[in-house]
Write an enzyme that holds these catalytic residues in place. Structure first.
Site, PDB file in Angstrom:
ATOM      1  N   CYS A 172      -5.303  -1.954  -1.684  1.00 50.54           N
ATOM      2  CA  CYS A 172      -6.279  -2.942  -2.139  1.00 50.54           C
ATOM      3  C   CYS A 172      -7.124  -2.375  -3.276  1.00 50.54           C
ATOM      4  O   CYS A 172      -7.617  -1.248  -3.204  1.00 50.54           O
ATOM      5  CB  CYS A 172      -7.175  -3.367  -0.984  1.00 50.54           C
ATOM      6  SG  CYS A 172      -6.293  -4.260   0.312  1.00 50.54           S
TER       7      CYS A 172
ATOM      8  N   CYS B 195      -2.653   3.289   2.793  1.00 46.32           N
ATOM      9  CA  CYS B 195      -3.595   2.329   3.382  1.00 46.32           C
ATOM     10  C   CYS B 195      -4.707   3.031   4.162  1.00 46.32           C
ATOM     11  O   CYS B 195      -4.667   4.228   4.434  1.00 46.32           O
ATOM     12  CB  CYS B 195      -2.858   1.326   4.256  1.00 46.32           C
ATOM     13  SG  CYS B 195      -3.875  -0.123   4.672  1.00 46.32           S
ATOM     14  N   ASP B 196      -5.681   2.219   4.583  1.00 47.54           N
ATOM     15  CA  ASP B 196      -6.994   2.673   5.040  1.00 47.54           C
ATOM     16  C   ASP B 196      -6.993   3.846   6.016  1.00 47.54           C
ATOM     17  O   ASP B 196      -7.638   4.862   5.775  1.00 47.54           O
ATOM     18  CB  ASP B 196      -7.738   1.508   5.712  1.00 47.54           C
ATOM     19  CG  ASP B 196      -7.972   0.351   4.765  1.00 47.54           C
ATOM     20  OD1 ASP B 196      -7.454   0.394   3.645  1.00 47.54           O
ATOM     21  OD2 ASP B 196      -8.669  -0.600   5.146  1.00 47.54           O
ATOM     22  N   LYS B 197      -6.312   3.722   7.149  1.00 47.56           N
ATOM     23  CA  LYS B 197      -6.408   4.752   8.188  1.00 47.56           C
ATOM     24  C   LYS B 197      -5.476   5.921   7.934  1.00 47.56           C
ATOM     25  O   LYS B 197      -5.633   6.990   8.523  1.00 47.56           O
ATOM     26  CB  LYS B 197      -6.102   4.153   9.577  1.00 47.56           C
ATOM     27  CG  LYS B 197      -6.910   2.912   9.913  1.00 47.56           C
ATOM     28  CD  LYS B 197      -8.397   3.114   9.734  1.00 47.56           C
ATOM     29  CE  LYS B 197      -9.169   1.817   9.810  1.00 47.56           C
ATOM     30  NZ  LYS B 197      -8.859   0.837   8.751  1.00 47.56           N
TER      31      LYS B 197
ATOM     32  N   GLU C 224     -11.564  -4.557  12.693  1.00 45.99           N
ATOM     33  CA  GLU C 224     -12.326  -5.011  11.538  1.00 45.99           C
ATOM     34  C   GLU C 224     -12.421  -6.529  11.570  1.00 45.99           C
ATOM     35  O   GLU C 224     -11.545  -7.203  12.105  1.00 45.99           O
ATOM     36  CB  GLU C 224     -11.655  -4.573  10.236  1.00 45.99           C
ATOM     37  CG  GLU C 224     -11.727  -3.087   9.993  1.00 45.99           C
ATOM     38  CD  GLU C 224     -11.129  -2.681   8.651  1.00 45.99           C
ATOM     39  OE1 GLU C 224     -10.603  -3.562   7.932  1.00 45.99           O
ATOM     40  OE2 GLU C 224     -11.201  -1.493   8.313  1.00 45.99           O
TER      41      GLU C 224
ATOM     42  N   CYS D 231       0.813  -1.223   0.000  1.00 45.06           N
ATOM     43  CA  CYS D 231       0.000   0.000   0.000  1.00 45.06           C
ATOM     44  C   CYS D 231       0.843   1.268   0.000  1.00 45.06           C
ATOM     45  O   CYS D 231       0.465   2.277  -0.604  1.00 45.06           O
ATOM     46  CB  CYS D 231      -0.903   0.029   1.237  1.00 45.06           C
ATOM     47  SG  CYS D 231      -1.518  -1.567   1.764  1.00 45.06           S
TER      48      CYS D 231
ATOM     49  N   SER E 226     -14.275  -4.538   7.322  1.00 43.73           N
ATOM     50  CA  SER E 226     -13.413  -4.085   6.238  1.00 43.73           C
ATOM     51  C   SER E 226     -14.268  -3.617   5.078  1.00 43.73           C
ATOM     52  O   SER E 226     -15.400  -4.077   4.878  1.00 43.73           O
ATOM     53  CB  SER E 226     -12.520  -5.247   5.788  1.00 43.73           C
ATOM     54  OG  SER E 226     -11.939  -4.978   4.544  1.00 43.73           O
TER      55      SER E 226
ATOM     56  N   ASP F 192      -3.989  -2.728   7.206  1.00 45.49           N
ATOM     57  CA  ASP F 192      -5.037  -3.623   7.679  1.00 45.49           C
ATOM     58  C   ASP F 192      -4.920  -5.042   7.136  1.00 45.49           C
ATOM     59  O   ASP F 192      -5.273  -6.000   7.811  1.00 45.49           O
ATOM     60  CB  ASP F 192      -6.409  -3.050   7.324  1.00 45.49           C
ATOM     61  CG  ASP F 192      -6.746  -1.825   8.170  1.00 45.49           C
ATOM     62  OD1 ASP F 192      -5.872  -1.396   8.942  1.00 45.49           O
ATOM     63  OD2 ASP F 192      -7.862  -1.304   8.052  1.00 45.49           O
TER      64      ASP F 192
END
Length: 573
Positions: free
Chosen positions: A200, A128-130, A450, A55, A476, A87
């Site tokens: 992702c 990435c996500d956060k 998650e 990521c 997720s 994640d």
């Protein structure tokens, strides 16, 4: 020729201007900066680069190009990095308790670096996500001129003549548990599912929040689209560096851009693309930094009347690369603008309005990746808010791709994700049950994990439409099926989810937006009197510290009073 900047109102005057700052300037000279570079605005270029996962691995390269853009436009870039918790690596074990906590650490560490070194502006790159909301939260908290840029998505893998993502791999774990695939097949998929740098690839949380960055106006139009390996990303990085210098000249700041209306725009983009339920956590947190009240209920209300038009995984067919090839997020935004679903007059980091940025975008014909608003996949958003006696503070469910939106069945209660995952892998659950995972909320986890490992295993076993799952934790963006997260109040503070017993009948209606347990108020109150709080296994360290201050998911799981209590923003020092 770039005109010299007047630093009399810029933070870097405290480290670069006047004879008393000679010691400070000596540190900058030590790194090879000239007098001219020291006299220019100092621009923080922050990334979440690390070697934990694909990521973030390309962010260092993109940062170098962003720095060139800053320098060419008359600024002096100062690169720094901060943490991220990826994640995909943290999923399915105690590492996931660090994930949401990392959002706060990212925002806090960027704030402290910018404050400590008195940087005048910021370009932020995240993967990435956060890390995406964490960087955006820091931008509006500091309120210095800022431009956000996504690091780009991963390319899809190929397995047995079809595109695959890491979601397929998590689901393959469930298939492996039932004997549907063998060790060799699982390993073969594992080796091809993630073939490049990037986050992702489907409309999971990273791509959802990348879409938000364009919809909310903090990123340049089109910058979220190109996959991480594409050199086109470097062009956007350079332009982002140039753009932040334009913002310094005009004085346009993040809180001029992030308003109630732009938050509504961002929520609509999420709903229209069938994005991650995590947006219902991150948008209120970004709003909180500005002092704007914008709760999970506000997000859910917007989801209710936004058409779902993005045929993207996990609920749909395509991945981010496919969307990019027909024009990217601007196609979605343009279609929503043309149908008066977005506020076109919101200002953005380009200095132009959202509508002006998208004037030349054309809706592509002969494709089924983005549907017209007048012929949507469904007339309401891909994410739905729920409320009822089991979730007085609300809950959230992704309905994109779901055919069955009403479910009723007996509760099967687990007090940690591991217990539920173990039961699922062993097949120790029944069709028709509502699996309840509790004590996984922001305080109770702590960290609001998650549950992709569990939900994907259920789906991999072919039982995704045969059970429902509810939790005070999160799901997720890759989760699909009847999975409800963010249930509040959480079990750790005595919420109704913590009062459930095996066999209690739970009724969920995603069409009506309700979630109820068939118990009387008197019975719930009697159970509440018997309920006792639990101690977590985290009685020291960063995760303990997080649990002491974190709010409920209803308001974004935030950890400080926010912009409403601010006396003076950093940009005004």
């Amino acid at each position: 020729m770039n005109q010299p900047f007047d630093k009399s109102n810029l933070p870097s005057r405290y480290t670069t201007v006047g004879p008393e700052r000679a010691p400070h300037r000596s540190y900058l000279h030590a790194m090879g900066l000239s007098d001219e570079e020291i006299a220019a605005p100092l621009v923080g270029v922050v990334t979440t680069w690390n070697e934990a996962a694909p990521c973030n691995i390309s962010l260092a390269r993109q940062a170098q190009v962003a720095k060139k853009g800053v320098a060419a436009a008359g600024g002096t870039p100062r690169e720094f990095t901060t943490i991220t918790v990826t994640d995909g690596i943290a999923m399915g074990h105690e590492g996931m308790k660090s994930s949401l906590v990392s959002r706060e650490v990212i925002a806090d560490s960027v704030e402290l670096t910018m404050r400590g070194h008195c940087y005048d502006a910021m370009v932020g790159l995240a993967g990435c996500d956060k890390s995406l909301p964490g960087i955006m939260m820091a931008m509006v908290r500091l309120n210095v001129p800022s431009v956000f840029m996504y690091g780009g998505s991963i390319l899809p893998g190929r397995y047995k003549d079809r595109d695959v993502t890491v979601q397929d791999l998590f689901e393959a774990v469930g298939q492996h548990a039932t004997g549907e695939i063998n060790d060799e097949e699982l390993h073969e998929l594992e080796c091809v599912a993630c073939p490049s740098a990037g986050s992702c690839g489907a409309q999971f949380t990273a791509n959802t929040m990348a879409s938000v960055s364009e919809g909310i106006g903090l990123a340049l139009t089109g910058s979220a689209g190109a996959p991480a390996p594409y050199e086109l990303r470097d062009s956007f990085a350079y332009k982002s560096g140039e753009a932040v210098m334009d913002l310094l000249r005009t004085g346009l700041r993040p809180r001029d851009i992030v308003t109630r209306k732009s938050l509504e725009n961002a929520a609509r983009v999420v709903a229209a693309t069938g994005g991650s339920t995590n947006a219902a956590l991150h948008l209120p947190a970004i709003a909180h930094e500005c002092g704007i009240e914008f709760s999970i209920h506000d997000v859910a209300d917007i989801f209710k009347d936004t058409p779902y038009i993005g045929n993207l995984k996990p609920g749909g067919t395509y991945v981010a690369k496919d969307l990019f090839e027909i024009g990217g997020i601007p196609v979605v935004i343009k279609e929503l603008l043309d149908n008066n679903i977005l506020h076109g007059d919101c200002i953005t980091v380009s200095g132009k309005t959202l509508a002006e940025n998208h004037e030349r975008v054309r809706f592509p014909e002969n494709q089924d990746i983005v549907f017209p608003v007048k012929a949507p996949i469904s007339p309401t958003g891909g994410v739905v808010g729920l409320k009822g006696n089991l979730a007085p503070e609300g809950a959230i469910v992704k309905v994109a791709g779901m055919e069955k939106r009403v479910f009723e069945g007996p509760a099967r209660c687990f007090d940690a994700e591991e217990a539920c995952f173990d039961a699922v892998v062993k097949g120790d659950y029944k069709d028709g049950e509502v699996l309840v995972i509790r004590y996984e909320g922001p305080k109770g986890g702590p960290g609001m994990r998650e549950m992709l490992a569990t939900t994907a295993a259920i789906y991999g076993q072919g039982r995704g439409d045969k059970v429902a799952l509810i939790t005070d934790g999160r799901f997720s963006g890759a989760t699909r099926g009847f999975c409800i997260g963010h249930v509040g109040p959480e079990a750790a503070v005595g919420g109704p989810i913590g009062l459930l017993k095996d066999g209690d009948i739970i009724a969920i209606d995603a069409d009506k937006g309700t979630m109820e347990v068939k118990l009387s108020d008197e019975e719930l109150e009697a159970r509440r009197k018997e309920w006792k709080p639990r101690e977590t296994d985290f009685q020291s360290g960063a995760i303990w510290k997080y649990a002491q201050t974190v709010s409920s998911a209803e308001f974004g799981a935030v950890t400080h009073p926010g912009g409403a209590k601010e006396v003076k923003a950093f940009a005004d020092i």
